[in-house]
Structures are given as structure tokens and as C-alpha cells.
Design a protein around this motif. Structure first.
Motif, PDB file in Angstrom:
ATOM      1  N   ILE A  65       6.228   9.685   3.238  1.00  0.00           N
ATOM      2  CA  ILE A  65       5.205  10.149   2.312  1.00  0.00           C
ATOM      3  C   ILE A  65       5.603  11.845   2.814  1.00  0.00           C
ATOM      4  N   ARG A  66       5.323  11.872   4.262  1.00  0.00           N
ATOM      5  CA  ARG A  66       5.277  13.141   4.531  1.00  0.00           C
ATOM      6  C   ARG A  66       6.786  14.298   3.976  1.00  0.00           C
ATOM      7  N   LYS A  67       7.861  12.983   4.512  1.00  0.00           N
ATOM      8  CA  LYS A  67       9.341  14.192   4.151  1.00  0.00           C
ATOM      9  C   LYS A  67       8.762  14.667   2.801  1.00  0.00           C
ATOM     10  N   PHE A  68       8.935  13.501   1.803  1.00  0.00           N
ATOM     11  CA  PHE A  68       8.539  13.915   0.640  1.00  0.00           C
ATOM     12  C   PHE A  68       7.729  13.961  -0.134  1.00  0.00           C
ATOM     13  N   LEU A  69       6.351  15.072   0.770  1.00  0.00           N
ATOM     14  CA  LEU A  69       5.626  15.796   0.084  1.00  0.00           C
ATOM     15  C   LEU A  69       6.702  17.094   0.252  1.00  0.00           C
ATOM     16  N   GLU A  83      -6.665  12.216   2.140  1.00  0.00           N
ATOM     17  CA  GLU A  83      -6.049  10.949   2.821  1.00  0.00           C
ATOM     18  C   GLU A  83      -5.235  10.376   1.923  1.00  0.00           C
ATOM     19  N   PRO A  84      -3.889  10.645   1.909  1.00  0.00           N
ATOM     20  CA  PRO A  84      -3.071   9.816   0.960  1.00  0.00           C
ATOM     21  C   PRO A  84      -1.995   9.123   2.224  1.00  0.00           C
ATOM     22  N   THR A  85      -2.105   9.272   3.317  1.00  0.00           N
ATOM     23  CA  THR A  85      -1.606   8.816   4.349  1.00  0.00           C
ATOM     24  C   THR A  85      -2.987   7.005   4.962  1.00  0.00           C
ATOM     25  N   ILE A  86      -3.471   7.284   4.159  1.00  0.00           N
ATOM     26  CA  ILE A  86      -5.264   6.049   4.918  1.00  0.00           C
ATOM     27  C   ILE A  86      -4.241   4.887   4.510  1.00  0.00           C
ATOM     28  N   GLY A  87      -4.546   3.992   6.004  1.00  0.00           N
ATOM     29  CA  GLY A  87      -4.079   2.769   5.664  1.00  0.00           C
ATOM     30  C   GLY A  87      -2.840   2.272   5.798  1.00  0.00           C
ATOM     31  N   LEU A  88      -1.983   3.456   5.989  1.00  0.00           N
ATOM     32  CA  LEU A  88      -0.257   3.198   5.556  1.00  0.00           C
ATOM     33  C   LEU A  88       0.105   3.414   7.281  1.00  0.00           C
ATOM     34  N   LEU A 128       0.760  -1.390  -0.355  1.00  0.00           N
ATOM     35  CA  LEU A 128      -0.084  -0.117  -0.201  1.00  0.00           C
ATOM     36  C   LEU A 128       0.801   1.277  -0.216  1.00  0.00           C
ATOM     37  N   GLY A 129       1.758   1.104   1.108  1.00  0.00           N
ATOM     38  CA  GLY A 129       2.561   2.108   0.737  1.00  0.00           C
ATOM     39  C   GLY A 129       3.402   2.490  -0.607  1.00  0.00           C
ATOM     40  N   GLU A 130       4.365   1.144  -1.568  1.00  0.00           N
ATOM     41  CA  GLU A 130       4.721   1.512  -2.308  1.00  0.00           C
ATOM     42  C   GLU A 130       3.955   2.549  -3.919  1.00  0.00           C
ATOM     43  N   ARG A 131       2.632   1.325  -3.572  1.00  0.00           N
ATOM     44  CA  ARG A 131       1.642   1.594  -4.083  1.00  0.00           C
ATOM     45  C   ARG A 131       0.871   3.753  -4.280  1.00  0.00           C
ATOM     46  N   ALA A 146       2.974   4.002   9.955  1.00  0.00           N
ATOM     47  CA  ALA A 146       3.957   4.793  10.433  1.00  0.00           C
ATOM     48  C   ALA A 146       4.579   5.435   9.615  1.00  0.00           C
ATOM     49  N   ILE A 147       5.960   4.045   9.082  1.00  0.00           N
ATOM     50  CA  ILE A 147       7.169   4.182   8.472  1.00  0.00           C
ATOM     51  C   ILE A 147       6.486   5.110   7.485  1.00  0.00           C
TER      52      ILE A 147
END
Lengths: 329, 282
Positions: free
Chosen positions: A196-200, A183-188, A160-163, A190-191
Motif C-alpha cells: 500500500i505504501r508503494k501504491f500511495l 490509518e490506512p494500514t491499521i491491522g495490516l 483485510l489488505g485486499e479490502r 508487513a507485506i
């Protein structure tokens, strides 16, 4: 900074069928139907400046997704005016669509049985990206998101995270001026959420992309968004700096003190609420403005160790939403 | 003044041309992606050739059983009827190959909110939906249908001239367009009504009826219904009439008028539908 989006008295009302209970209600519904109106967004006024990273917060059904759908032109407002980059989004002009991207956490734009590279080919043509620019962007984002090895793998085999990282690459490929994230982090885990937060953050800072993010996770908002907008029942409850939001609603501090002996509760400061009692270890919740006085009292008891923390985010969210509900009533 | 006008026209032409080129490139990628997608699962790729071929043979057997003891329908003999069946079959097969499976998915995409992903991209959502699910398995039906048309044309003893073939092709293309817009129109109703299953069933029943019965066999109110209101009756009839040299100017104009009216209705229903679209909850 220039204003790139403006909403004036925007309202979106949905009509929904109210079915009476049971078979009798269904039969009645064949001939006469009762509808009720629900305001998903009500008289919303808002403006967004270029380069901002805004967090849109609210409980389920608050109107966050409806707001994003109106800003992207997917649905039309019932009344009011929306202007984004000089366009009326619901005019559905391709020139506007080329300047934004939208990622919905629960809807995928990737071809599940093909690879990410295959999907990107389609989007290259849709957004009319030159081959050289396409290769550069692809390289930049796949490196940034750390998914270079996954570009030729069948999407269905990705986690899910990779997707989600790949969804973001698809969205960012044409270098949009505004990125709407629902909701881009829904279901992801913590890592993955942290990555994703860092990239955004990097996309916002390096590319100057304006980002509007909806999330239930306050960690996302606190870590990324300089500005927060809280909505509940379609109404704006708070619009300001995220720091101020937490200052306003994060009323309490948590003080955890460990002593070398068993402490009798009667000698603890009476202004504090005891949350945890292990005899030699006490956890107290105290109002922010009384924290200094309570701390001095505890120091007087000569603790071996002491820890001061912010109140957990869940409680803050609850307080914000409660205020929204009270406003609605 | 004239120079400005020429410049403006040339700029407009360039815009139109670049738009056409963009859509041509997107079409190419969509077709490629569809082939790649189907080839991931070998049975999915090869299966339709067998399934569609079998269905086609079943349809022919039904037709043969119906018309075994009938010498003519209206002014048409068995040769003309074979030409008719081939033409209807070709229209159906072309639709199945190019756009049917993409259009078929519209109601689901509206109900599930997946349409959001189409509306937010700078390309016509209908264009993408039309061409994203081509079905190469139905190509075999196209080939079979052409064989039947050639056989029917010979059996009907009609004069095969360049003019007759050109006229037949013109009507074939026009009726393929009508077939397409009717498919879109019926699925666009989903923008307004949540369930359109019954309307789709009606379409299926009408197609099945018109596959067996040409428009020339319809009279009175049935003719009005199948020529003007639910124009499935003219789809294969007009091309065949043009090939046989039976098409009158009046019928031809009526046919063009029906196509134009339904094109306008479909465009309006689709465009208003998009505005009416409320998406689905997140």
C-alpha cells in the motif's frame, strides 16, 4: 507550489459528561450534570501545498482524526478558520466534496455482500464520472493495486489488505486533488502495508495527488512523507521535513560488534550503554555525536564484524510524544 | 438585458435539470444495489413477503375484532372505516417499501460515526439514506392495501368521481410526505441526544393508535394533539374525508399548514443536526 489548504487558529472543543461513580452518581446525573471541555485541537496553524505527501503523527487522542474530520467538513471547528481549495469545508459544498476523498481505516464504504465493481457503480454516479473515464480509472487503479482478479468477488471474502486496496480504489476513482488517509494500514501485515505504501507513493508522484496520512506506524511516515506534522493533546509539536524530525529525535545509534574472543566489559567505551552482552558479541547504544569516537575505540579492539544501525523507531516515537506531553503540562 | 435574463434562467434550469438527472441515476443504482444485496440471501429476499403478509392479516383481524360490534365512529360507517384502514395501511406500506428501513438506520449511523461516510460524499446524505434500503417485501402490503381501499370505497357508497379520486390521491401523496418527514424528524433527534429509543417507541404507539382510531373520533385537546402537535391523526383521515366529500376548506388548509410547518421544522432540525454532528471517535 501553490497553497491549497490553510488553517488559522483552529480549535475544536468537545463537551463530555462526567458521571460520578455508582448509582448515587447516576441519580444525581438525572437532575444535574457536570460537563468537562476537552480540546481535541487547540489553536492549530497550518498550511498545505499542492502535491505534498504529509504525515500526521500523534498518539491516540492527539487530535489527528479530528483534524481530518474538520478538513473534510464532517465536523465544524469550534473557532478558527479553515480554507481548503478556496472552500470552507463545513459549508459542505458538493463542489468541494468532489475534489477530495477520505479513507478511514476503520470505516468501510464498500458493500460487504456485493462486489467491488458494484460499489464502484454507485460512486461513478455520485461523482458524475463519464463511462469512458470510469473504465479507464478502474483499469488503471485495479492494475496498480494488483486486484484485477478481485473486482468481481464478494467483498466479505476479501482479506483485510485486499479490502484496503479496494477502499483506496473507491476513493481514488474520481481523481481527487486531496486524499485524506486515516490509518490506512491499521491491522495490516508487513507485506500488505509495504504494498500500500508503494501504491500511495505512485499515486502521489504520478497523479500529483496531495496526500495527508495519519498513521501510528512510523515506517509509513518515514517511507512516504516528505513532511511530517506531529501533534499531541491537540497542539502542534513539530512541523517540518520528516528527515529533520528523525534527525532531531533519533538521538542514538546502535553499534553491534562481534569479536573472535570474549571481551571484558571494562574495556568497552564508557560513553556507550551496553544493551546486549553475549561475551563475544556486544550491542551498544551511543549518542549520535559520540558515535565516531566510540566506533574508533571499538575498532581498536579488532572486531570480526561490526554493524551500525539507527535507533529503533519506537523509541523515537516515545521521545517525540514525551516532548509533546511536557509542552502540554 | 432580457436576453441575459433568459440565458441566466436557462442556465439555472439546466443546473436544476442536470441535478435531477444525477439524483435519478443515483436512485436507480441504489435500488439495483439493494435488490442485488437482498438476492444474495434468498431467505432475506423472500422472507419479508411472507412476514409482512402475515402481519397485515393479523392487523386486519385485530381491526375486525375491535369493530365487530361497532356500527359507526363519528359520521363514518363501516365502509368508511374500511377505507380508512386501507389508506393508513397504504401509507405505512409505501413507507416500508421505499424509505422506512433506510431512515431507521439514521440513529445508529450517527452514534457509530458511520454518518461520516455520507457527509463526505457529493450527494445529499438524506437522499442516500432514504433510498438505500428499499424493501420490496412490503410491496405485497401495498397491493393488499389498494384492494382494501377499493373495497372500502364501494362499501361506503361514496360517489367515485374523477374529482374525488384526484383529490384523494393529492391528499394521499401529501400525507405520505408528512409520514416521511415525521420519520426523519424523530430520527434526526439523534444528532442532539445519544439515545432516542423512547421517542421511537412513542412514534410506534401513536401509529398503532391512529391505525385503529380515525381523527374524526378525536375531540378537544386530543384533536389538537393528534392534528397539530403529533399529526398522526390526520394522516389517513384527510384523504378519506376528501374521498367521502366531507373535507371542509378549513380542515384542508389546516392540513396543508401542518405539513408545511413540519416540513420546515424537519429541514431545520436535520440541517442544524448535521452542523451539530460531532462524529464518533476513530
Amino acid at each position: 507550489m501553490e497553497n491549497i489548504a490553510k488553517l488559522e487558529n483552529v480549535t475544536k472543543i468537545y463537551k463530555r459528561y462526567k458521571k460520578k461513580e455508582g448509582l448515587k452518581g447516576s441519580i444525581e446525573g438525572l437532575f444535574k450534570r457536570e460537563y468537562e471541555e476537552k480540546a481535541a485541537v487547540l489553536n492549530m496553524n497550518l498550511s498545505i501545498k499542492e502535491g505534498e505527501f504529509i504525515g500526521l503523527i500523534g498518539p491516540n487522542g492527539a487530535g489527528k482524526t479530528t483534524l481530518i474530520k474538520m478538513l473534510t467538513g464532517i465536523i465544524a471547528p469550534t473557532k478558527g478558520m479553515i480554507d481548503v481549495l478556496g472552500y470552507r469545508p463545513n459549508d459542505m459544498k458538493n463542489a468541494y466534496k468532489k475534489q477530495y476523498a477520505v479513507v478511514m481505516g476503520q470505516k468501510s464504504q464498500l458493500f460487504f455482500d456485493l462486489t467491488v465493481n458494484d460499489t464502484l457503480r454507485l460512486f461513478k454516479e455520485i461523482y458524475e464520472i463519464q463511462e469512458e473515464e470510469f473504465q479507464m480509472s478502474k483499469k488503471y487503479f485495479s492494475r496498480l493495486f494488483g486486484v484485477e482478479e478481485l473486482m468481481d468477488v464478494q467483498v466479505r471474502t476479501l482479506s483485510l489488505g485486499e479490502r484496503m486496496k479496494c477502499e483506496l480504489i473507491v476513493a481514488l476513482l474520481h481523481n481527487p486533488r486531496i486524499l485524506f488517509l486515516d490509518e490506512p494500514t491499521i491491522g495490516l501485515d508487513a507485506i500488505a502495508s509495504k504494498q500500500i505504501r508503494k501504491f500511495l507513493k505512485e499515486v502521489n508522484e504520478e497523479r500529483g495527488t496531495t496526500i495527508l496520512l495519519t498513521s501510528h506506524y512510523m515506517e509509513d511516515i518515514k517511507a512516504l512523507c516528505g513532511r511530517s506534522i506531529v501533534i499531541n493533546h491537540g497542539q502542534l509539536i513539530f512541523d517540518g521535513k520528516t528527515k529533520e524530525l528523525f534527525e532531531k529525535y533519533q538521538d542514538n545509534k546502535l553499534i553491534t560488534a562481534t569479536f573472535g574472543y570474549t571481551v571484558n566489559n571494562s574495556i568497552l567505551p564508557d560513553k556507550a550503554k551496553l544493551l546486549l552482552d553475549e561475551g563475544y558479541k556486544k550491542c551498544l547504544m551511543v549518542q549520535k555525536h559520540q558515535a565516531k569516537a566510540v566506533l574508533e575505540q571499538i575498532m581498536g579492539l579488532e572486531p570480526e564484524d561490526i554493524m551500525i544501525e539507527e535507533e529503533e523507531i519506537g523509541a523515537v516515537v516515545e521521545r517525540i510524544y514525551q516532548e509533546g506531553a511536557a509542552l502540554h503540562e | 438585458m432580457k436576453k441575459d435574463e433568459i440565458k441566466r434562467k436557462s442556465a439555472a434550469n439546466n443546473t436544476w435539470l442536470s441535478k435531477a438527472r444525477k439524483y435519478q441515476r443515483i436512485l436507480k443504482v441504489l435500488v439495483r444495489l439493494r435488490f442485488q444485496n437482498l438476492m444474495v440471501f434468498r431467505l432475506d429476499f423472500l422472507g419479508p413477503f411472507f412476514v409482512d403478509g402475515s402481519l397485515f392479516i393479523i392487523q386486519l383481524l385485530i381491526f375486525k375484532a375491535i369493530y365487530a360490534n361497532v356500527d359507526s365512529i363519528g359520521s363514518w360507517g363501516s365502509g368508511a372505516m374500511i377505507l380508512y384502514i386501507g389508506t393508513f395501511s397504504l401509507l405505512n406500506a409505501a413507507s416500508m417499501t421505499i424509505c422506512f428501513f433506510g431512515i431507521l438506520g439514521i440513529p445508529y449511523k450517527i452514534r457509530s460515526g458511520e454518518m461520516d461516510l455520507y457527509l463526505s460524499k457529493p450527494v445529499s446524505p438524506l437522499f442516500r439514506l432514504t433510498f438505500e434500503c428499499i424493501n420490496p417485501g412490503s410491496l405485497l402490503l401495498v397491493v393488499f392495501s389498494i384492494f382494501i381501499i377499493v373495497y372500502g370505497a364501494k362499501a361506503s357508497n361514496c360517489r367515485i368521481t374523477v374529482h374525488a379520486v384526484a383529490s384523494y390521491l393529492f391528499w394521499l401523496v401529501l400525507m405520505a410526505f408528512l409520514y416521511y418527514i415525521m420519520e426523519v424528524l424523530i430520527r434526526s433527534v439523534s444528532f442532539y441526544l445519544i439515545s432516542t429509543t423512547r421517542i421511537e417507541q412513542l412514534e410506534e404507539a401513536l401509529l398503532s393508535l391512529c391505525f385503529k382510531l380515525p381523527g374524526i373520533a378525536m375531540y378537544g385537546i386530543y384533536k389538537v394533539i393528534f392534528y397539530c402537535i403529533l399529526p398522526y391523526g390526520i394522516m389517513a383521515t384527510l384523504p378519506v374525508q376528501s374521498m367521502l366529500g366531507e373535507l371542509t376548506w378549513k380542515t384542508a388548509l389546516q392540513g396543508i399548514f401542518v405539513v408545511a410547518v413540519f416540513a420546515v421544522i424537519t429541514a431545520l432540525v436535520w440541517k442544524k443536526g448535521i452542523r451539530h454532528y460531532n462524529s464518533a471517535g476513530s
